[in-house]
Design a protein around this motif. Structure first.
Motif, PDB file in Angstrom:
ATOM      1  N   MET A   1       3.999  -0.325  13.740  1.00 33.57           N
ATOM      2  CA  MET A   1       2.734  -0.110  13.060  1.00 33.57           C
ATOM      3  C   MET A   1       2.743   1.484  13.299  1.00 33.57           C
ATOM      4  O   MET A   1       2.870   1.805  14.353  1.00 33.57           O
ATOM      5  CB  MET A   1       1.619  -0.829  13.733  1.00 33.57           C
ATOM      6  N   MET A   2       2.081   2.300  12.398  1.00 30.88           N
ATOM      7  CA  MET A   2       1.920   3.633  12.690  1.00 30.88           C
ATOM      8  C   MET A   2       0.781   3.878  13.703  1.00 30.88           C
ATOM      9  O   MET A   2      -0.381   3.232  13.487  1.00 30.88           O
ATOM     10  CB  MET A   2       1.595   4.150  11.313  1.00 30.88           C
ATOM     11  N   ALA A   3       1.011   4.770  14.456  1.00 33.74           N
ATOM     12  CA  ALA A   3      -0.040   5.133  15.349  1.00 33.74           C
ATOM     13  C   ALA A   3      -1.071   5.834  14.793  1.00 33.74           C
ATOM     14  O   ALA A   3      -1.105   6.588  13.575  1.00 33.74           O
ATOM     15  CB  ALA A   3       0.396   6.336  16.267  1.00 33.74           C
ATOM     16  N   PRO A   4      -2.539   5.646  15.348  1.00 33.39           N
ATOM     17  CA  PRO A   4      -3.599   6.017  14.279  1.00 33.39           C
ATOM     18  C   PRO A   4      -3.596   7.664  14.014  1.00 33.39           C
ATOM     19  O   PRO A   4      -3.962   7.801  12.870  1.00 33.39           O
ATOM     20  CB  PRO A   4      -4.671   5.942  15.489  1.00 33.39           C
ATOM     21  N   LEU A   5      -3.249   8.532  14.952  1.00 34.74           N
ATOM     22  CA  LEU A   5      -3.173  10.022  14.255  1.00 34.74           C
ATOM     23  C   LEU A   5      -2.042  10.208  13.394  1.00 34.74           C
ATOM     24  O   LEU A   5      -2.408  10.858  12.438  1.00 34.74           O
ATOM     25  CB  LEU A   5      -2.920  10.608  15.900  1.00 34.74           C
ATOM     26  N   ALA A   6      -0.925   9.522  13.687  1.00 38.40           N
ATOM     27  CA  ALA A   6      -0.023   9.584  12.630  1.00 38.40           C
ATOM     28  C   ALA A   6      -0.487   9.111  11.355  1.00 38.40           C
ATOM     29  O   ALA A   6      -0.230   9.794  10.190  1.00 38.40           O
ATOM     30  CB  ALA A   6       1.153   8.789  13.152  1.00 38.40           C
ATOM     31  N   GLY A   7      -1.165   7.953  11.377  1.00 38.38           N
ATOM     32  CA  GLY A   7      -1.765   7.611  10.171  1.00 38.38           C
ATOM     33  C   GLY A   7      -2.722   8.517   9.489  1.00 38.38           C
ATOM     34  O   GLY A   7      -2.831   8.578   8.159  1.00 38.38           O
ATOM     35  N   ASP A   8      -3.732   9.082  10.252  1.00 42.61           N
ATOM     36  CA  ASP A   8      -4.554   9.800   9.568  1.00 42.61           C
ATOM     37  C   ASP A   8      -3.895  11.123   9.072  1.00 42.61           C
ATOM     38  O   ASP A   8      -4.386  11.816   7.897  1.00 42.61           O
ATOM     39  CB  ASP A   8      -5.521  10.302  10.677  1.00 42.61           C
ATOM     40  N   LEU A   9      -2.922  11.722   9.786  1.00 42.96           N
ATOM     41  CA  LEU A   9      -2.270  12.669   9.343  1.00 42.96           C
ATOM     42  C   LEU A   9      -1.605  12.695   8.048  1.00 42.96           C
ATOM     43  O   LEU A   9      -1.509  13.384   7.012  1.00 42.96           O
ATOM     44  CB  LEU A   9      -1.165  13.388  10.397  1.00 42.96           C
ATOM     45  N   SER A  10      -0.863  11.304   8.055  1.00 41.26           N
ATOM     46  CA  SER A  10      -0.260  11.059   6.534  1.00 41.26           C
ATOM     47  C   SER A  10      -1.212  10.988   5.652  1.00 41.26           C
ATOM     48  O   SER A  10      -0.796  11.341   4.323  1.00 41.26           O
ATOM     49  CB  SER A  10       0.536   9.492   7.006  1.00 41.26           C
ATOM     50  N   LEU A  11      -2.281  10.206   5.879  1.00 37.77           N
ATOM     51  CA  LEU A  11      -3.455  10.060   4.743  1.00 37.77           C
ATOM     52  C   LEU A  11      -4.033  11.524   4.237  1.00 37.77           C
ATOM     53  O   LEU A  11      -4.244  11.716   3.139  1.00 37.77           O
ATOM     54  CB  LEU A  11      -4.429   9.141   5.329  1.00 37.77           C
ATOM     55  N   ILE A  12      -4.075  12.362   5.121  1.00 30.41           N
ATOM     56  CA  ILE A  12      -4.492  13.791   4.754  1.00 30.41           C
ATOM     57  C   ILE A  12      -3.473  14.559   3.906  1.00 30.41           C
ATOM     58  O   ILE A  12      -3.937  15.101   2.742  1.00 30.41           O
ATOM     59  CB  ILE A  12      -4.793  14.394   5.915  1.00 30.41           C
ATOM     60  N   TYR A  13      -2.335  14.333   4.357  1.00 28.39           N
ATOM     61  CA  TYR A  13      -1.198  14.942   3.618  1.00 28.39           C
ATOM     62  C   TYR A  13      -1.233  14.250   2.255  1.00 28.39           C
ATOM     63  O   TYR A  13      -1.062  15.029   1.177  1.00 28.39           O
ATOM     64  CB  TYR A  13       0.083  15.005   4.275  1.00 28.39           C
ATOM     65  N   GLY A  14      -1.272  13.127   1.959  1.00 32.86           N
ATOM     66  CA  GLY A  14      -1.130  12.332   0.632  1.00 32.86           C
ATOM     67  C   GLY A  14      -2.336  12.636  -0.192  1.00 32.86           C
ATOM     68  O   GLY A  14      -2.033  12.857  -1.416  1.00 32.86           O
ATOM     69  N   ALA A  15      -3.517  12.961   0.409  1.00 30.31           N
ATOM     70  CA  ALA A  15      -4.579  13.260  -0.330  1.00 30.31           C
ATOM     71  C   ALA A  15      -4.192  14.608  -0.914  1.00 30.31           C
ATOM     72  O   ALA A  15      -4.895  14.991  -1.855  1.00 30.31           O
ATOM     73  CB  ALA A  15      -5.875  13.150   0.409  1.00 30.31           C
ATOM     74  N   LEU A  16      -3.805  15.786  -0.015  1.00 34.33           N
ATOM     75  CA  LEU A  16      -3.673  16.934  -0.431  1.00 34.33           C
ATOM     76  C   LEU A  16      -2.593  17.051  -1.634  1.00 34.33           C
ATOM     77  O   LEU A  16      -2.689  17.900  -2.402  1.00 34.33           O
ATOM     78  CB  LEU A  16      -3.368  17.922   0.994  1.00 34.33           C
ATOM     79  N   SER A  17      -1.385  16.390  -1.027  1.00 33.44           N
ATOM     80  CA  SER A  17      -0.530  16.620  -2.345  1.00 33.44           C
ATOM     81  C   SER A  17      -0.789  15.998  -3.696  1.00 33.44           C
ATOM     82  O   SER A  17      -0.294  16.499  -4.769  1.00 33.44           O
ATOM     83  CB  SER A  17       0.748  16.089  -1.566  1.00 33.44           C
ATOM     84  N   THR A  18      -1.477  14.837  -3.584  1.00 29.53           N
ATOM     85  CA  THR A  18      -1.934  14.181  -4.856  1.00 29.53           C
ATOM     86  C   THR A  18      -3.230  15.022  -5.578  1.00 29.53           C
ATOM     87  O   THR A  18      -2.982  15.378  -6.857  1.00 29.53           O
ATOM     88  CB  THR A  18      -2.824  12.994  -4.635  1.00 29.53           C
ATOM     89  N   ALA A  19      -3.891  15.743  -4.804  1.00 27.46           N
ATOM     90  CA  ALA A  19      -4.890  16.775  -5.438  1.00 27.46           C
ATOM     91  C   ALA A  19      -4.097  17.990  -5.833  1.00 27.46           C
ATOM     92  O   ALA A  19      -4.431  18.666  -6.939  1.00 27.46           O
ATOM     93  CB  ALA A  19      -5.892  17.164  -4.393  1.00 27.46           C
ATOM     94  N   PHE A  20      -3.283  18.721  -4.972  1.00 24.86           N
ATOM     95  CA  PHE A  20      -2.763  19.954  -5.500  1.00 24.86           C
ATOM     96  C   PHE A  20      -1.274  20.115  -6.109  1.00 24.86           C
ATOM     97  O   PHE A  20      -0.884  21.148  -6.472  1.00 24.86           O
ATOM     98  CB  PHE A  20      -2.703  21.059  -4.264  1.00 24.86           C
ATOM     99  N   GLY A  21      -0.766  18.896  -5.695  1.00 26.80           N
ATOM    100  CA  GLY A  21       0.853  18.963  -6.184  1.00 26.80           C
ATOM    101  C   GLY A  21       1.744  19.729  -5.153  1.00 26.80           C
ATOM    102  O   GLY A  21       1.195  20.506  -4.379  1.00 26.80           O
ATOM    103  N   HIS A  22       3.090  19.613  -5.380  1.00 25.60           N
ATOM    104  CA  HIS A  22       3.790  20.244  -4.441  1.00 25.60           C
ATOM    105  C   HIS A  22       3.959  21.788  -4.212  1.00 25.60           C
ATOM    106  O   HIS A  22       3.517  22.368  -5.576  1.00 25.60           O
ATOM    107  CB  HIS A  22       5.385  20.039  -4.613  1.00 25.60           C
ATOM    108  N   GLN A  23       3.716  22.601  -3.081  1.00 27.90           N
ATOM    109  CA  GLN A  23       3.449  23.926  -3.274  1.00 27.90           C
ATOM    110  C   GLN A  23       4.513  24.912  -3.405  1.00 27.90           C
ATOM    111  O   GLN A  23       4.445  25.955  -3.842  1.00 27.90           O
ATOM    112  CB  GLN A  23       2.869  24.196  -1.875  1.00 27.90           C
ATOM    113  N   HIS A  24       5.713  24.243  -3.353  1.00 29.24           N
ATOM    114  CA  HIS A  24       6.872  25.149  -3.399  1.00 29.24           C
ATOM    115  C   HIS A  24       7.009  26.333  -2.672  1.00 29.24           C
ATOM    116  O   HIS A  24       7.270  27.527  -3.067  1.00 29.24           O
ATOM    117  CB  HIS A  24       7.230  25.263  -5.242  1.00 29.24           C
ATOM    118  N   TRP A  25       6.736  26.035  -1.513  1.00 21.05           N
ATOM    119  CA  TRP A  25       6.468  27.163  -0.463  1.00 21.05           C
ATOM    120  C   TRP A  25       7.955  27.476   0.370  1.00 21.05           C
ATOM    121  O   TRP A  25       8.059  26.203   0.746  1.00 21.05           O
ATOM    122  CB  TRP A  25       5.169  27.293   0.200  1.00 21.05           C
ATOM    123  N   TRP A  26       8.171  28.192   0.576  1.00 23.79           N
ATOM    124  CA  TRP A  26       7.970  29.848   0.615  1.00 23.79           C
ATOM    125  C   TRP A  26       8.779  30.412  -0.357  1.00 23.79           C
ATOM    126  O   TRP A  26       9.747  30.479  -0.640  1.00 23.79           O
ATOM    127  CB  TRP A  26       8.084  30.254   1.980  1.00 23.79           C
TER     128      TRP A  26
END
Length: 226
Positions: A1-26
């Motif tokens: 099972m994913m640790a709570p913080l790891a799960g939160d960080l993954s959920l935030i990243y998923g929401a950001l990448s869905t909203a903004f798309g891959h940033q192709h940085w640097w």
């Protein structure tokens, strides 16, 4: 099972990448251009740093051997858009000298050095702080080192995952301790944070536009409506 913080960080990243798309940085043509860009972008926007990088390129000076041998004043005149150009010219010349002298101007040679040892070597150079060095490690050397900036501290303190005023090291540990050491993930996650911080999660946040204002019941931004 994913640790709570790891799960939160993954959920935030998923929401950001869905909203903004891959940033192709640097955005850079070569690893050395990334390294120089990391120094130039200290304390300014990327737009101005990119203008300074383009000026070096147009002058045929975006070359480690030429920069290592150049007069700092000549470099400074080419990087005026970056602000603090006299200081940055010295930093670029010093860095280029080390890159040529110790790493044979070869990003693969630099990347082959053990990560902690390379980080300490670069931090020993005058004017290169943790954010600049970690940017070089992640984006130019492809080391799994999470880059932290003011946006990171602001956003994740608003989520209650960091205390206000958290140090660079404390902030970096949040990600290093809870995410797999994945270069591609660290690369795009940092870029997503920058995108969110610049466009939505500003000092005066635009919470109604935020794609991560409410991830799940227990993870809510301080500015999110009840």
């Amino acid at each position: 099972m994913m640790a709570p913080l790891a799960g939160d960080l993954s959920l935030i990243y998923g929401a950001l990448s869905t909203a903004f798309g891959h940033q192709h940085w640097w955005p850079a043509k070569t690893p050395f251009e990334t390294m120089v860009g990391a120094i130039l972008t200290q304390n300014i926007s990327w737009t101005n740093a990119a203008r300074a990088v383009a000026s070096l390129e147009d002058a045929g000076m975006l070359d480690p051997h030429l920069l290592a041998a150049a007069d700092a004043g000549d470099i400074a005149r080419l990087i005026v858009p970056s602000r603090f150009y006299n200081q940055k010219a010295e930093r670029i010349r010093t860095f280029a000298g080390v890159y040529v002298g110790e790493f044979r101007a070869d990003p693969a040679v630099m990347a082959a050095m053990e990560t902690d040892a390379l980080r300490e070597r670069l931090l020993a150079l005058r004017g290169l702080g943790k954010e600049t060095v970690d940017t070089i490690l992640l984006y130019a050397c492809r080391k799994p080192v999470f880059v932290v900036d003011a946006y990171t501290r602001r956003i994740f303190s608003r989520y209650g995952l960091l205390p206000e005023g958290a140090s660079y090291d404390r902030t970096q540990r949040l990600f290093a301790d809870n995410l797999a050491p994945d270069v591609e993930l660290f690369n795009d996650y940092h870029a997503q944070i920058v995108r969110l911080g610049k466009t939505v999660c500003k000092k005066s946040p635009l919470c109604d536009r935020c794609p991560v204002r409410v991830i799940h019941g227990s993870l809510r931004c301080a500015g999110a409506p009840e």
